[in-house]
Design a protein around this motif. Structure first.
Motif: not given
Length: 277
Positions: A170-172, A177-180, A237-238, A247-248
């Protein structure tokens, strides 16, 4: 729940305590959860490895082995809150004594499991038997991943299935998905999206392993190593656990939703769900 980075960190940290040592005693009171652990007694730990979220102790055959002349695998799944400790505690479920010392398996929520099996005999562990490639290995190939992603259903549950790539929980999944820049419920990824997600999975997992995993405190079974050292990747974590914070990338508040019964974190501006014909 400990995912690949936490389990890999566990492997690296306890390997010096177990490799080359002979198991003298495995004590617990739940044979249905810790199956056939008596078969490990009298065997030497040849090596420790990891497959996805599973830790494996490779046990040598020998004269002291009880009734089975073959090498065996002692498989450990940490569950949600499992971890090894140097001292017993109120949540100790298994005591593992070797000729060099003792480790205690603590598990507050009791979802951890163990089993001693012949190498590769994973009939009772279907997730392990059907697991996809390791995300940091050469077997995890962009071309294959992109092809599978083009036919996938909702992408986050697809990642969590362990079939396209192992060890992502769940974490990664949220972090990759955020990074992508991909919505967790997106289906049938384009080639460009698949490539971005492939790179994000490798990047996030690599950085998380180097940071020793993520320690997220809920007061019960917070992940840490046998000597009490926590992970540090939670500071990077983002998305996961950051609902209500900016959101960063764009400053929009991260939101938390539920997808396939799992809490899911994403940015509504950076991760837009797209309709696919």
């Amino acid at each position: 729940m400990p995912e690949l980075p936490e389990v890999e960190t566990t492997r690296r940290r306890i390997e010096p305590l177990l490799r080359g040592r002979t198991i003298l005693r495995v004590e617990h009171d739940a044979p249905h959860k810790y199956r056939d652990t008596h078969l490990a007694v009298g065997r030497r730990v040849q090596a420790l490895s990891r497959r996805g979220k599973y830790l494996m102790l490779h046990l040598a055959a020998g004269d002291a082995a009880e009734g089975d002349p073959h090498d065996l695998e002692f498989i450990v799944h940490l569950g949600m809150t499992g971890g090894f400790r140097l001292e017993p505690g109120k949540h100790t479920r298994v005591t593992l004594e070797t000729d060099a010392g003792t480790l205690h398996f603590d598990d507050a929520r009791r979802f951890g499991k163990m089993a001693v099996v012949r190498p590769g005999e994973y009939a009772g562990m279907p997730t392990l038997a059907a697991m996809g490639p390791e995300p940091l290995s050469d077997d995890f190939r962009e071309k294959d991943f992109v092809a599978l992603a083009r036919e996938a259903g909702a992408v986050k549950p697809w990642l969590l299935s362990q079939k396209p790539v192992s060890g992502v929980g769940n974490i990664y999944a949220d972090e990759a998905l955020w990074e992508a820049g991909i919505h967790p419920a997106q289906t049938r990824l384009t080639a460009a999206e698949g490539k971005r997600l492939y790179r994000a999975v490798r990047d996030v997992m690599g950085r998380a392993v180097e940071a020793g995993g993520s320690s997220l405190g809920d007061g019960i079974g917070n992940y840490r190593q046998h000597d009490g050292v926590p992970g540090a990747y939670q500071h990077e974590h983002h998305a996961y656990g950051r609902e209500g914070t900016p959101c960063a990338r764009c400053g929009t508040e991260i939101v938390k939703t539920v997808l396939a019964q799992r809490g899911t974190h994403s940015c509504p501006k950076c991760q837009v769900l797209k309709e696919r014909a």
